[in-house]
Design an enzyme around this catalytic site. Structure first.
Site, short mmCIF file in Angstrom:
data_model
loop_
_atom_site.label_atom_id
_atom_site.label_comp_id
_atom_site.label_asym_id
_atom_site.label_seq_id
_atom_site.Cartn_x
_atom_site.Cartn_y
_atom_site.Cartn_z
CB ALA A 75 -0.88 -0.02 1.25
N GLY A 114 0.53 -5.16 0.73
CA GLY A 114 -0.61 -5.17 -0.17
C GLY A 114 -0.27 -5.72 -1.55
C1 3H9 Z 1 0.55 -2.43 3.40
O1 3H9 Z 1 0.80 -2.86 2.31
C2 3H9 Z 1 -0.77 -2.56 4.07
C3 3H9 Z 1 -1.67 -3.58 3.46
O2 3H9 Z 1 -1.54 -4.82 4.12
C4 3H9 Z 1 -3.11 -3.22 3.61
C5 3H9 Z 1 -3.62 -2.10 2.85
C6 3H9 Z 1 -5.11 -1.97 2.93
N1 3H9 Z 1 4.55 3.54 0.16
O3 3H9 Z 1 13.18 1.94 0.33
P1 3H9 Z 1 13.59 2.70 -0.88
C7 3H9 Z 1 9.25 5.06 -1.28
S1 3H9 Z 1 1.73 -1.57 4.27
C8 3H9 Z 1 5.00 4.77 -0.13
O4 3H9 Z 1 14.62 3.75 -0.72
P2 3H9 Z 1 14.77 0.34 -2.00
C9 3H9 Z 1 10.33 5.41 -0.29
O5 3H9 Z 1 9.87 6.28 0.71
C10 3H9 Z 1 3.12 -1.48 3.17
N2 3H9 Z 1 6.28 5.03 -0.48
O6 3H9 Z 1 14.01 1.73 -2.07
C11 3H9 Z 1 11.37 6.03 -1.18
O7 3H9 Z 1 10.96 7.35 -1.45
P3 3H9 Z 1 12.04 8.49 -1.70
C12 3H9 Z 1 3.89 -2.73 3.16
C13 3H9 Z 1 7.12 3.99 -0.53
O8 3H9 Z 1 15.02 -0.04 -3.41
C14 3H9 Z 1 11.23 5.25 -2.48
O9 3H9 Z 1 9.93 4.65 -2.44
N3 3H9 Z 1 5.06 -2.57 2.35
C15 3H9 Z 1 6.72 2.69 -0.24
O10 3H9 Z 1 15.91 0.41 -1.05
C16 3H9 Z 1 12.28 4.16 -2.64
O11 3H9 Z 1 12.25 3.33 -1.46
C17 3H9 Z 1 6.24 -2.20 2.85
O12 3H9 Z 1 6.38 -1.99 4.04
C18 3H9 Z 1 5.36 2.48 0.11
N4 3H9 Z 1 4.90 1.25 0.37
O13 3H9 Z 1 13.74 -0.66 -1.37
C19 3H9 Z 1 7.37 -2.10 1.87
N5 3H9 Z 1 7.78 1.86 -0.37
O14 3H9 Z 1 12.84 8.06 -2.90
C20 3H9 Z 1 8.07 -0.78 2.02
C21 3H9 Z 1 8.82 2.64 -0.74
O15 3H9 Z 1 11.24 9.72 -1.87
N6 3H9 Z 1 9.13 -0.58 1.06
N7 3H9 Z 1 8.43 3.92 -0.83
O16 3H9 Z 1 12.87 8.52 -0.45
C22 3H9 Z 1 10.32 -1.21 1.12
O17 3H9 Z 1 10.55 -2.09 1.92
C23 3H9 Z 1 11.37 -0.78 0.15
O18 3H9 Z 1 11.01 0.49 -0.33
C24 3H9 Z 1 11.62 -1.71 -1.07
C25 3H9 Z 1 12.59 -1.02 -2.05
C26 3H9 Z 1 12.22 -3.02 -0.57
C27 3H9 Z 1 10.34 -1.97 -1.79
#
Ligand code: 3H9
Length: 702
Positions: A75, A114
């Site tokens: 999400a 999500g």
């Molecule tokens: C969920 O899904 C709830 C559901 O169960 C229910 C819903 C109803 N949203 O980490 P990075 C941004 S909860 C918004 O540096 P990497 C991040 O801030 C979610 N923004 O890259 C950054 O922005 P900026 C569950 C997000 O390659 C940019 O993307 N999911 C999100 O080192 C790059 O991120 C998670 O918890 C997001 N979900 O790593 C996963 N994700 O460039 C969270 C990233 O402006 N994400 N951004 O600073 C991660 O773990 C890592 O970002 C990922 C990539 C491994 C994907």
């Protein structure tokens, strides 16, 4: 041959979603950089694309794939706490489950939260060999909110699902495939293989079962499953989300599908509204912001780092060498003589042997890591290093000598780094002919374990040196925060403010156990006196002596041989070599005697006063740090404290906590203590006063 679907021609979809038809297979491609987060801008067009594909007779099966570096990473975290906009993710998954045509998620990169839940709404999942899947919601203080805790147990079994959900850690494809979470691993062109897979499924002619219809794996060994759930509560360290996630997985087993799903949604919404999740979401973005530094844009290229030198093989130098070797970087470690070098290398060997014994690494991994560490006693052996990190005794003269020697042997462009925890990096840099190549890299002990890396920017540190330090931190799995030069930088400077009143509280009437209890109830892993006993009272004593400082109680404890846990006595007693702190009557007698000698009348001290005299000065110091520009943002300070000092994650860091708790209340109590004591420690920082007047957050003031 590929063609656009008829429906798409009538009404072009917004840019984030496009559909193409190949051999009767609709490939719905999502493109929402950087990580395809499922914000409203993606959900809405995806909903329409799915409806269109469902209705189009030319579409025989549907593949959902993503452009860019990853499948959906979850999400959009920035939407939580804002008014919801339809369609929700559960709406999308309901829609998917209303489709009888085979639906296939084609996963590359990371399918998280999500993103994985959407994939679980499909009949099938095909994934790139290097892909990872996971439900990291607990790391944001949440539980999966779109069926993850209900569908995953049906797909992989409740025990395996519980492990994945409460750890929040993604799993690789070998494990995912063996658990049945993905149906096929693609070895080449993912999209092409997903289409072939869809054609195979069509040829099989069904039936295609949605996960909600599958219950074969829901059987559990009740006793073992309940034990695993109890274990989650024991390990949660005061965090609610893992406990609630486990409860939701249990519901998946004990309740009927729809009821379990509805309950999951309720818990999810409660979690979204919780302070704990607000704090953890704050830390998610804060950590990413902290890696961004003024003057170090994407255009600044990091210098290549192939080998790193470490000066000093003591606890800190050895830990740094291991941190680097663990990140795959070859290291040359330098000591003064063969004996000290052998001792340091032996300690590293023992530390890795401990990891093997605990099962955290294999014997082969230990061998590989050790092979990356070379020892030397000669400065010229560092000539090939691209970066050298000094971790010697905290003495300016010693440091200046080390850097003078390094200056002579290092190649042009090599980076000089000091691990000093409080000395002036500019003054050290002045001992070299290349101050632009000098930076502070302040690791936290044990350096191979603690996540924080304070990167200290000197007046003349070149932008590409900072870019290199940030890239290095990422490579070795550290959380970097760039800070300015001052005594103790961000972390230790605030720690000094937090510590200042510890002994005064004892003298005025508190006990070590009482103070420590207030800290652990706040959420710290341990209180200051337990911490002092763990790290060794003699170390702080030696430091005090070298700085001409005294501490009436701790000094006398040291004189009596109370060095903490290692000597069986410190502020507490440790019986039979154990680690359980037991209040020591002789320490209490010493405190009371000292109070009498100093003419201090003891009284009863409450928990509020302990917080006001320890935590508030630390926040106040944080505000000074912001005023002086030593930290660029209040959230950087939070990242330092959560990753380097065990500040409770559920409270989001000292500055976030202060904002939520109420700056006006904090300023009022600081003023009270300032009036009572005249101690500058309590004089409210102008920035904190301003925040108390205007409300809002520190970020708004900046
Ligand atoms: C969920 O899904 C709830 C559901 O169960 C229910 C819903 C109803 N949203 O980490 P990075 C941004 S909860 C918004 O540096 P990497 C991040 O801030 C979610 N923004 O890259 C950054 O922005 P900026 C569950 C997000 O390659 C940019 O993307 N999911 C999100 O080192 C790059 O991120 C998670 O918890 C997001 N979900 O790593 C996963 N994700 O460039 C969270 C990233 O402006 N994400 N951004 O600073 C991660 O773990 C890592 O970002 C990922 C990539 C491994 C994907």
């Amino acid at each position: 041959m590929s063609r656009q679907t008829g429906i798409q021609r009538e009404r072009p979809l917004p840019e984030t979603v496009s559909t193409t038809l190949e051999h009767g297979i609709a490939v719905i491609l999502l493109d929402n950089p950087p990580v395809n987060a499922l914000g409203h801008n993606l959900r809405e067009p995806l909903f329409r694309a799915l409806e269109a594909a469902r209705a189009d007779d030319a579409v025989k099966a549907i593949v959902i794939a993503c452009a860019g570096r990853t499948f959906i990473a979850g999400a959009d975290i920035s939407e939580f706490g804002k008014p919801p906009k339809a369609p929700s993710l559960p709406d999308l998954i309901d829609l998917l489950e209303s489709i009888d045509k085979p639906t296939i998620a084609a996963i590359h990169g990371t399918a998280l939260g999500g993103g994985l839940e959407l994939a679980l709404g499909c009949h099938y999942r095909i994934a790139d060999r290097s892909a990872k899947i996971g439900l990291p919601e607990v790391t944001l203080g949440l539980i999966p909110g779109a069926g993850g805790t209900v569908r995953l147990p049906r797909l992989v079994g409740p025990e395996a699902a519980l492990g994945i959900i409460v750890s929040g850690k993604p799993i690789g494809m070998d494990e995912a495939f063996s658990l049945g979470a993905v149906d096929r691993i693609a070895e080449g062109d993912l999209k092409g293989e997903a289409i072939s897979f869809a054609l195979e499924k069509l040829a099989e002619n069904g039936p295609h079962h949605h996960i909600r219809e599958r219950s074969g794996k829901l059987q559990v060994d009740d006793a073992a499953f309940e034990a695993a759930i109890r274990q989650v509560a024991r390990k949660a360290r005061g965090l609610t989300a893992p406990v609630k996630a486990a409860e939701s997985v249990r519901n998946a087993v004990t309740m009927e599908f729809g009821a379990a799903l509805a309950r999951e949604r309720e818990i999810f919404l409660e979690r979204v509204a919780s302070e704990e999740s607000a704090a953890q979401r704050h830390l998610f973005f804060a950590t990413r912001e902290a890696a961004k530094t003024k003057g170090v844009g994407r255009d600044i290229e990091a210098r290549p780092i192939a080998r790193i030198g470490v000066i000093g093989a003591g606890t800190m130098g050895g830990g740094i060498a291991m941190a680097l070797a663990n990140g795959g970087i070859p290291v040359t470690i330098l000591e003064m003589n063969d004996e000290a070098l052998a001792r340091g290398l032996h300690q590293i060997d023992r530390s890795y042997a401990g990891s093997v014994a605990r099962g955290s690494i294999s014997e082969d991994e230990k061998t590989a890591r050790l092979a990356r560490i070379q020892g030397t006693t000669r400065y010229d052996a560092l000539a090939a290093c691209d970066l050298v990190i000094e971790a010697v005794f905290e003495n300016m003269e010693v440091k200046r000598q080390v850097f003078g020697a390094l200056d002579k042997v290092l190649k042009p462009g090599a980076i000089l780094a000091t691990n000093t925890s409080y000395l002036d990096v500019n003054e050290i840099a002045a001992a070299t002919a290349r101050p632009q190549d000098m930076v502070g890299l302040h690791f936290f002990s044990p350096a191979h374990v603690m996540k924080l890396l304070e990167i200290v920017r000197g007046d003349r540190t070149a932008p590409d040196v900072l870019a290199t330090a940030l890239a290095l931190a990422r490579r070795i799995g550290k959380v970097p925060v760039v800070v300015g030069v001052c005594n103790g930088f961000v972390g230790n400077r605030m720690l000094a403010a937090r510590r200042q009143q510890n002994e005064a509280l004892l003298l005025e009437g508190a006990t070590p156990a009482q103070v420590d209890k207030v800290f652990t109830e706040f959420g710290w892993p341990m209180g200051p006196f337990q911490m002092a006993d763990l790290s060794g009272l003699d170390i702080a004593w030696n430091n005090r002596k070298s700085l001409g400082q005294t501490a009436p109680i701790a000094d006398e404890l040291c004189e009596a041989g109370h060095f903490g846990q290692k000597s069986g006595r410190g502020f507490y007693l440790y019986e039979d070599g154990g680690r359980v702190p037991v209040p020591d009557p002789s320490v209490q007698a010493l405190i009371e005697r000292k109070a009498t000698e100093l003419g201090i009348e003891r009284r009863s001290i409450g928990a509020d006063e302990i917080i006001e005299r320890t935590l508030y000065p630390m926040i106040n110091e944080g505000a000074h740090i912001l005023e002086e520009g030593i930290a660029a943002r209040a959230s950087d300070i939070d990242v330092v404290w959560v990753n380097g000092y065990g500040f409770p994650v559920a409270k989001g860091g000292p500055m976030f906590w202060a904002e939520r708790f109420g700056p006006a209340k904090i300023v009022e109590r600081l003023e009270h203590w300032y009036t009572q004591t005249g101690n500058a420690l309590f004089k409210p920082a102008p920035l904190l006063r301003q925040l108390a007047l205007t409300g809002g957050g520190f970020a708004g003031l900046a």
